[in-house]
Scaffold this motif. Sequence first.
Motif, PDB file in Angstrom:
ATOM      1  N   PHE A   1       0.824  -1.213   0.000  1.00  0.00           N
ATOM      2  CA  PHE A   1       0.000   0.000   0.000  1.00  0.00           C
ATOM      3  C   PHE A   1       0.853   1.256   0.000  1.00  0.00           C
ATOM      4  O   PHE A   1       0.552   2.226   0.696  1.00  0.00           O
ATOM      5  N   LEU A   2       1.915   1.256  -0.790  1.00  0.00           N
ATOM      6  CA  LEU A   2       2.772   2.430  -0.911  1.00  0.00           C
ATOM      7  C   LEU A   2       3.098   2.641  -2.389  1.00  0.00           C
ATOM      8  O   LEU A   2       3.666   1.759  -3.037  1.00  0.00           O
ATOM      9  N   ASP A   3       2.711   3.775  -2.912  1.00  0.00           N
ATOM     10  CA  ASP A   3       2.937   4.109  -4.319  1.00  0.00           C
ATOM     11  C   ASP A   3       4.366   4.625  -4.480  1.00  0.00           C
ATOM     12  O   ASP A   3       4.700   5.698  -3.992  1.00  0.00           O
ATOM     13  N   LEU A   4       5.181   3.867  -5.174  1.00  0.00           N
ATOM     14  CA  LEU A   4       6.599   4.215  -5.332  1.00  0.00           C
ATOM     15  C   LEU A   4       6.927   4.671  -6.741  1.00  0.00           C
ATOM     16  O   LEU A   4       8.085   4.660  -7.157  1.00  0.00           O
ATOM     17  N   ARG A   5       5.937   5.121  -7.488  1.00  0.00           N
ATOM     18  CA  ARG A   5       6.200   5.538  -8.870  1.00  0.00           C
ATOM     19  C   ARG A   5       7.104   6.754  -8.946  1.00  0.00           C
ATOM     20  O   ARG A   5       7.735   6.988  -9.985  1.00  0.00           O
ATOM     21  N   SER A   6       7.197   7.537  -7.875  1.00  0.00           N
ATOM     22  CA  SER A   6       8.118   8.670  -7.889  1.00  0.00           C
ATOM     23  C   SER A   6       9.572   8.215  -7.900  1.00  0.00           C
ATOM     24  O   SER A   6      10.472   9.015  -8.194  1.00  0.00           O
ATOM     25  N   LEU A   7       9.818   6.929  -7.596  1.00  0.00           N
ATOM     26  CA  LEU A   7      11.178   6.380  -7.640  1.00  0.00           C
ATOM     27  C   LEU A   7      11.461   5.658  -8.954  1.00  0.00           C
ATOM     28  O   LEU A   7      12.585   5.211  -9.184  1.00  0.00           O
ATOM     29  N   GLY A   8      10.460   5.511  -9.809  1.00  0.00           N
ATOM     30  CA  GLY A   8      10.624   4.805 -11.075  1.00  0.00           C
ATOM     31  C   GLY A   8       9.293   4.249 -11.543  1.00  0.00           C
ATOM     32  O   GLY A   8       8.397   3.966 -10.735  1.00  0.00           O
ATOM     33  N   GLU A   9       9.158   4.070 -12.830  1.00  0.00           N
ATOM     34  CA  GLU A   9       7.883   3.618 -13.398  1.00  0.00           C
ATOM     35  C   GLU A   9       7.731   2.104 -13.417  1.00  0.00           C
ATOM     36  O   GLU A   9       6.682   1.594 -13.813  1.00  0.00           O
ATOM     37  N   ASP A  10       8.786   1.395 -13.006  1.00  0.00           N
ATOM     38  CA  ASP A  10       8.752  -0.072 -13.100  1.00  0.00           C
ATOM     39  C   ASP A  10       8.045  -0.680 -11.886  1.00  0.00           C
ATOM     40  O   ASP A  10       8.590  -1.526 -11.172  1.00  0.00           O
ATOM     41  N   CYS A  11       6.813  -0.217 -11.637  1.00  0.00           N
ATOM     42  CA  CYS A  11       6.030  -0.708 -10.507  1.00  0.00           C
ATOM     43  C   CYS A  11       4.586  -0.327 -10.745  1.00  0.00           C
ATOM     44  O   CYS A  11       4.266   0.373 -11.709  1.00  0.00           O
ATOM     45  N   VAL A  12       3.708  -0.800  -9.878  1.00  0.00           N
ATOM     46  CA  VAL A  12       2.319  -0.350  -9.912  1.00  0.00           C
ATOM     47  C   VAL A  12       2.047   0.447  -8.659  1.00  0.00           C
ATOM     48  O   VAL A  12       2.670   0.236  -7.613  1.00  0.00           O
ATOM     49  N   ALA A  13       1.106   1.366  -8.755  1.00  0.00           N
ATOM     50  CA  ALA A  13       0.816   2.231  -7.624  1.00  0.00           C
ATOM     51  C   ALA A  13       0.112   1.486  -6.501  1.00  0.00           C
ATOM     52  O   ALA A  13       0.246   1.849  -5.332  1.00  0.00           O
ATOM     53  N   ASN A  14      -0.622   0.432  -6.851  1.00  0.00           N
ATOM     54  CA  ASN A  14      -1.488  -0.259  -5.881  1.00  0.00           C
ATOM     55  C   ASN A  14      -1.264  -1.770  -5.901  1.00  0.00           C
ATOM     56  O   ASN A  14      -2.147  -2.522  -6.326  1.00  0.00           O
ATOM     57  N   PRO A  15      -0.102  -2.248  -5.446  1.00  0.00           N
ATOM     58  CA  PRO A  15       0.120  -3.702  -5.475  1.00  0.00           C
ATOM     59  C   PRO A  15      -0.974  -4.494  -4.757  1.00  0.00           C
ATOM     60  O   PRO A  15      -1.459  -5.497  -5.282  1.00  0.00           O
ATOM     61  N   ALA A  16      -1.392  -4.056  -3.582  1.00  0.00           N
ATOM     62  CA  ALA A  16      -2.387  -4.820  -2.817  1.00  0.00           C
ATOM     63  C   ALA A  16      -3.754  -4.785  -3.475  1.00  0.00           C
ATOM     64  O   ALA A  16      -4.480  -5.787  -3.466  1.00  0.00           O
ATOM     65  N   LEU A  17      -4.131  -3.642  -4.017  1.00  0.00           N
ATOM     66  CA  LEU A  17      -5.408  -3.552  -4.719  1.00  0.00           C
ATOM     67  C   LEU A  17      -5.408  -4.490  -5.926  1.00  0.00           C
ATOM     68  O   LEU A  17      -6.417  -5.141  -6.224  1.00  0.00           O
ATOM     69  N   GLU A  18      -4.282  -4.573  -6.607  1.00  0.00           N
ATOM     70  CA  GLU A  18      -4.157  -5.517  -7.733  1.00  0.00           C
ATOM     71  C   GLU A  18      -4.259  -6.957  -7.232  1.00  0.00           C
ATOM     72  O   GLU A  18      -4.848  -7.822  -7.902  1.00  0.00           O
ATOM     73  N   ASP A  19      -3.701  -7.230  -6.051  1.00  0.00           N
ATOM     74  CA  ASP A  19      -3.832  -8.574  -5.460  1.00  0.00           C
ATOM     75  C   ASP A  19      -5.297  -8.901  -5.207  1.00  0.00           C
ATOM     76  O   ASP A  19      -5.770 -10.006  -5.509  1.00  0.00           O
ATOM     77  N   GLN A  20      -6.021  -7.953  -4.610  1.00  0.00           N
ATOM     78  CA  GLN A  20      -7.432  -8.176  -4.292  1.00  0.00           C
ATOM     79  C   GLN A  20      -8.250  -8.404  -5.560  1.00  0.00           C
ATOM     80  O   GLN A  20      -9.166  -9.235  -5.587  1.00  0.00           O
ATOM     81  N   LEU A  21      -7.915  -7.686  -6.616  1.00  0.00           N
ATOM     82  CA  LEU A  21      -8.612  -7.856  -7.892  1.00  0.00           C
ATOM     83  C   LEU A  21      -8.300  -9.216  -8.503  1.00  0.00           C
ATOM     84  O   LEU A  21      -9.204  -9.890  -9.015  1.00  0.00           O
ATOM     85  N   LEU A  22      -7.036  -9.643  -8.433  1.00  0.00           N
ATOM     86  CA  LEU A  22      -6.658 -10.956  -8.963  1.00  0.00           C
ATOM     87  C   LEU A  22      -7.403 -12.062  -8.218  1.00  0.00           C
ATOM     88  O   LEU A  22      -7.875 -13.036  -8.832  1.00  0.00           O
ATOM     89  N   ALA A  23      -7.525 -11.927  -6.892  1.00  0.00           N
ATOM     90  CA  ALA A  23      -8.264 -12.928  -6.105  1.00  0.00           C
ATOM     91  C   ALA A  23      -9.726 -12.977  -6.524  1.00  0.00           C
ATOM     92  O   ALA A  23     -10.327 -14.062  -6.617  1.00  0.00           O
ATOM     93  N   LEU A  24     -10.309 -11.823  -6.783  1.00  0.00           N
ATOM     94  CA  LEU A  24     -11.706 -11.774  -7.200  1.00  0.00           C
ATOM     95  C   LEU A  24     -11.894 -12.458  -8.557  1.00  0.00           C
ATOM     96  O   LEU A  24     -12.873 -13.183  -8.779  1.00  0.00           O
ATOM     97  N   LYS A  25     -10.949 -12.246  -9.457  1.00  0.00           N
ATOM     98  CA  LYS A  25     -11.008 -12.922 -10.758  1.00  0.00           C
ATOM     99  C   LYS A  25     -10.823 -14.432 -10.583  1.00  0.00           C
ATOM    100  O   LYS A  25     -11.461 -15.223 -11.278  1.00  0.00           O
ATOM    101  N   TRP A  26      -9.946 -14.824  -9.658  1.00  0.00           N
ATOM    102  CA  TRP A  26      -9.735 -16.247  -9.386  1.00  0.00           C
ATOM    103  C   TRP A  26     -11.042 -16.877  -8.899  1.00  0.00           C
ATOM    104  O   TRP A  26     -11.409 -17.970  -9.332  1.00  0.00           O
ATOM    105  N   VAL A  27     -11.727 -16.186  -7.999  1.00  0.00           N
ATOM    106  CA  VAL A  27     -13.008 -16.702  -7.501  1.00  0.00           C
ATOM    107  C   VAL A  27     -13.991 -16.855  -8.648  1.00  0.00           C
ATOM    108  O   VAL A  27     -14.695 -17.873  -8.761  1.00  0.00           O
ATOM    109  N   HIS A  28     -14.059 -15.882  -9.510  1.00  0.00           N
ATOM    110  CA  HIS A  28     -14.981 -15.954 -10.646  1.00  0.00           C
ATOM    111  C   HIS A  28     -14.697 -17.173 -11.520  1.00  0.00           C
ATOM    112  O   HIS A  28     -15.621 -17.842 -12.002  1.00  0.00           O
ATOM    113  N   ASP A  29     -13.411 -17.484 -11.707  1.00  0.00           N
ATOM    114  CA  ASP A  29     -13.020 -18.573 -12.610  1.00  0.00           C
ATOM    115  C   ASP A  29     -13.039 -19.948 -11.956  1.00  0.00           C
ATOM    116  O   ASP A  29     -13.106 -20.957 -12.668  1.00  0.00           O
ATOM    117  N   ASN A  30     -12.981 -20.007 -10.620  1.00  0.00           N
ATOM    118  CA  ASN A  30     -12.750 -21.287  -9.958  1.00  0.00           C
ATOM    119  C   ASN A  30     -13.777 -21.709  -8.915  1.00  0.00           C
ATOM    120  O   ASN A  30     -13.828 -22.888  -8.557  1.00  0.00           O
TER     121      ASN A  30
END
Length: 525
Positions: free
Chosen positions: A146-175
């Motif tokens: 939950f820390l946006d590190l894009r000010s240190l470089g673009e090779d990251c996402v602003a919301n790693p945990a939010l992306e995790d939660q979204l991936l889990a939701l997609k997993w539930v939908h598929d499985n």
Amino acid sequence: MNDSSFSPGPVAATTSGYVRGAVDPDLGIRTWKGVPFGADTSGPNRFRAPRPAPGWYGVRDCYEYGPHAPQPVYSWTDRIIGSEDCLHLDIVRPDTDEELPVVVYYHGGSFIMGASHEQMLRGHHLATRMNVVYVSVNFRLGTLGFLDLRSLGEDCVANPALEDQLLALKWVHDNIDSFGGDPDNVTIMGESAGGASVLTMMCVPSSHGLYRQAISQSPPIAMLHSSAQSTLWARELVFTMAHPRQTTLDTLRQDSAADLVRAGQSMMWGAGELIHLNPCFGPTVDGRTLPEHPLTTFAEGRQAQVPLLIGTNHDETSFGKFFYLRGSARGRAARRLLSAFDPENAATVLDSYGGAVARADFAELLADAIFWAPTVRVAGDHSQANQTWMYRFDYAPPALRWLGLGAMHSLELGAIFGDPDSSRIRGLSRWGGLDGLEELTEEMQDHWANFIHHGNPGEGWPGYHTDPEEDPGRATKVFDMESQVEYDPKATQRRAWRDYDMLEWGNGRPELLEELGLVDQSPWE
């Protein structure tokens, strides 16, 4: 569960491979623990979007919970627990073959700590009492999630945990159909930081269509990060890690996870920003996954168009009564925290709490600023086009009332999950008895179950609306020894918050914006 209390259960197919669960005949449940939905997030994958779990051959036994996401233990040591290989979830359901509605649960913990398998959140009683498939999700936390590190470089996402939660939701939908869950009847649910995650997810366009209902309990939804906060905390992390100012993401990927978590804790307590309602960690408006502040999304009607059950507790931050020895200090602190967002309208809000100089008034202001006021705003906006139900949890055991703590933050979880013995304050709560809790638990579980199954909480709970042509409005179900419905509770304070700008943290901190080089742009740019 241990070897004497369960037997090998059914095998389910997932997109990564087969998993074997367990059956507990005493509780009448089937469980699958530590089921991977994402790959290891360590090393080169740190701060990046999660990837689906890699496949495996054969059948994977899912009898044990997976590790926590890296986090502190809050003891006299600086010990860190958990692993970056933390993207897994736990599934529990009644021991039947019936296809059931699904609950996907995001845990709380201030975006810093917590896990899918905390004792209170394991869902054994909830799954059987509400007759659902319960899925509790792990995701990255704190510095790593939950820390946006894009000010240190673009090779990251602003919301790693939010992306995790979204991936889990997609997993539930598929499985989830392999576990007897109905992928077309999913409810996302969470409390505290998890409640904010639910509302945030409703504002992620790519999540729309993956769930049918949403339950958000005590969500601090105004506590999202602007670019000013993100830049500030990224800079503070580099400083706390004793790295050069021009440090890159590559350097932070070589640091140990434990050191990064410790640095996050150090800057949270040492920077002195909590008095400005500026926590280190939270989702960030990134213009991509989360296009705009959720409060804006709800106001403009761009959120997921699903039924919403939402509410707060009566005494969320009752501990605030014990802050500061003098009333004048409380008043100054209250003005300072309000002015960090909106210096122009801070005085109006402050006046509605008598200047927040009395202990009870200060604690109420703090609770309303973090939880109640933004929740009322969300409920009002969402109700314009969607069915919405609002509650307030007032029940508190005699001991907590005697101590002046009342219905404090997270106290409602014991009733919702039907397991008050799992509460962190169970010993204290039992002093003086728990009269009425059993009946209240049954009442709340009935409402929650009806909402999960049918999209409404059932009889005795009118919907929330703000239509001036209909009277009365703003119906709020108050859960207590004798529950009741109140209409537009705390109307004076609600009106005082009406024009207060909760969106742009940093408006009242021009010196900090100038220091960060952001003085000529919106905090969200």
